[in-house]
Design an enzyme around this catalytic site. Structure first.
Site, PDB file in Angstrom:
ATOM      1  N   CYS A   1      46.882 -38.283  45.999  1.00  0.00           N
ATOM      2  CA  CYS A   1      45.634 -39.071  46.077  1.00  0.00           C
ATOM      3  C   CYS A   1      44.410 -38.255  45.680  1.00  0.00           C
ATOM      4  CB  CYS A   1      45.469 -39.613  47.505  1.00  0.00           C
ATOM      5  SG  CYS A   1      46.785 -40.755  47.993  1.00  0.00           S
TER       6      CYS A   1
ATOM      7  N   LYS B   1      43.549 -49.218  51.437  1.00  0.00           N
ATOM      8  CA  LYS B   1      43.992 -49.267  50.058  1.00  0.00           C
ATOM      9  C   LYS B   1      45.505 -49.092  49.984  1.00  0.00           C
ATOM     10  CE  LYS B   1      43.333 -44.310  49.066  1.00  0.00           C
ATOM     11  NZ  LYS B   1      44.712 -43.936  48.717  1.00  0.00           N
TER      12      LYS B   1
ATOM     13  N   ASP C   1      42.150 -40.475  53.241  1.00  0.00           N
ATOM     14  CA  ASP C   1      43.424 -40.711  53.936  1.00  0.00           C
ATOM     15  C   ASP C   1      43.735 -39.684  55.027  1.00  0.00           C
ATOM     16  OD1 ASP C   1      43.489 -42.604  51.942  1.00  0.00           O
ATOM     17  OD2 ASP C   1      45.095 -41.672  50.794  1.00  0.00           O
TER      18      ASP C   1
END
Length: 451
Positions: free
Chosen positions: A368, A335, A274
């Site tokens: 994450c 995602k 990310d």
């Protein structure tokens, strides 16, 4: 004409002459009284042509006393009884004690026969040897009887059941070659059946069919068998085959050992998490982690290490920043889940032979990155978090996340340590190129001071 008693005739015959016996001499010439009609003669005289030429004689000699057929006077004879004379032309009947069987395996009639024995006594139960002889259909010497054949039928049935029993003991397989087995996994226990003689592979297939949606295919497991001898589960013996009802369970293999942290290019994959444009103004030291992340991706291309990249909700947060070169990445995946461990990622890992280690970097450390690392170690992979390429909006969140991950066995390290460990030798063909990447040190930001 008066009829004389058979005893007189027999006595004369025994003398061998016509002289009267001493008993006759002492008595008058009176004749013997006829025997009462109600008293049956005890010794039948042979008919003409059916006996031997010798005249039958009374088995009780006259010298011992008067004959009981002579009116009953006097004492009865004291001579020992002799066997009844039989006609030679007739076959002698079989002794009652050894009666012939009525047929193979047929029980005797109630109330007598050979099973009752002599004198009406009940015959004792046959021993093991007699049962075996009866089961074999024998019984030499006239000893086998209908009673024994009937009593031997139960052992024969038992022997048939033993012959049908599976090798190694246990009950015969039920349901046409199927054996009941209880399959246990986690807190669940589900009964099922497997073919007789099923081994390790069939048990694994059965576990997958029963618990496929709950078994993590990327973890290692061991199958254990419940042993009555020890009253607990033991590892499935080598070469085990199911032959009787049993209980097995599938246990995740969790080996508590110090993580060595060795890295090799052939068993390593890089995860970039990310690194998106919309995070630039919010993440602490975002420019620094982009610079270090690009260095890692260049090293991965030089060493031929696969790279997997994810983007969190790219429709709202944008794509990966332009400074990160994704050329040669194995997978770039959008995602919404915080963890990078998606079905597509798991499939990509399965396509990489021998993967053992994951190098993880990106944002955010406490969300994450942390969730991805925990899922990866739960699948048996070794995780290396690059501290100088990982950050969060809050330095406190980042610090405590790294501390927690380190306590769980995850390795917290730096980018330069990662690249040099992958090369491992000055003689490595890519060493010079990797050396050029690390000549300029990583930015001296406040990231490492907050680890």
């Amino acid at each position: 004409m008066t009829k004389t008693c058979g005893c007189t005739a027999s006595s004369s015959h025994l003398r061998g002459s016509g002289e009267p016996s001493m008993e006759q001499a002492g008595r008058s010439a009176a004749t013997c009284l006829p025997a009462p009609r109600r008293a049956a003669p005890r010794h039948r005289l042979p008919r003409v042509g059916e006996g031997s030429p010798r005249e039958p004689t009374c088995p009780r000699p006259a010298a011992t006393g008067p004959c009981p057929l002579r009116g009953g006077e006097g004492r009865p004879h004291r001579a020992a009884p002799q066997s009844r004379p039989t006609a030679p032309s007739r076959p002698a009947p079989a002794p009652r004690r050894h009666a012939l069987p009525r047929g193979p395996g047929r029980a005797p009639r109630r109330g007598g026969g050979a099973a009752a024995g002599i004198g009406g006594r009940r015959r004792r139960p046959p021993g093991r040897g007699e049962e075996a002889a009866a089961a074999a259909g024998g019984g030499g010497g006239g000893g086998g009887g209908a009673g024994r054949s009937g009593l031997a039928r139960l052992p024969l049935k038992m022997a048939a059941a033993e012959a049908a029993a599976p090798p190694g003991g246990g009950c015969p397989a039920a349901g046409g070659g199927s054996v009941p087995v209880l399959f246990c996994f986690s807190v669940f226990a589900r009964p099922s059946t497997v073919p007789h003689g099923a081994g390790y592979e069939l048990l694994i297939q059965k576990f997958l069919s029963l618990y496929g949606d709950q078994i993590d295919m990327h973890r290692k497991f061991v199958v254990q068998l419940f042993a009555e001898e020890w009253s607990q589960y033991i590892d499935l013996p080598k070469g085990f085959l199911v032959s009787e009802r049993c209980k097995v369970r599938l246990v995740p293999l969790q080996i508590q050992m110090t993580t060595l942290g060795n890295l090799t290019p052939s068993s390593t994959v890089f995860f970039c998490c990310d690194m998106q444009e919309r995070f630039r103004p919010a993440i602490k030291y975002f420019g620094d982690i982009i610079s270090v992340g690009q260095r890692l991706l260049q090293g991965a291309r030089l060493l031929g290490i696969p790279v997997i990249v994810t983007e969190q909700y790219p429709k709202g947060l944008g794509s990966t920043v332009q400074e990160i070169d994704l050329t040669g990445a194995k997978l770039v995946l959008p995602k919404t889940k915080f963890s990078m461990v998606l079905p597509e990622v798991e499939a990509a890992l399965a396509d990489i032979p021998g993967v053992r280690s994951v190098v993880l970097f990106g944002v955010e450390t406490h969300v994450c990155i942390q969730q991805t690392a925990l899922e990866l170690i739960g699948r048996g992979l070794e995780v290396h978090i690059v501290a100088d390429a990982t950050s969060s909006r809050s330095m406190m969140d980042r610090m405590f996340a790294l501390e927690r991950l380190a306590r769980t066995g995850i390795i917290v390290t730096t980018s330069e340590a990662i690249l040099l460990q992958l090369v491992a030798d000055k003689e490595h063909p890519k060493f010079k190129e990797i050396q050029n990447l690390i000549k300029a040190s990583a930015p001296e930001s406040g990231l490492l001071s907050k680890v």
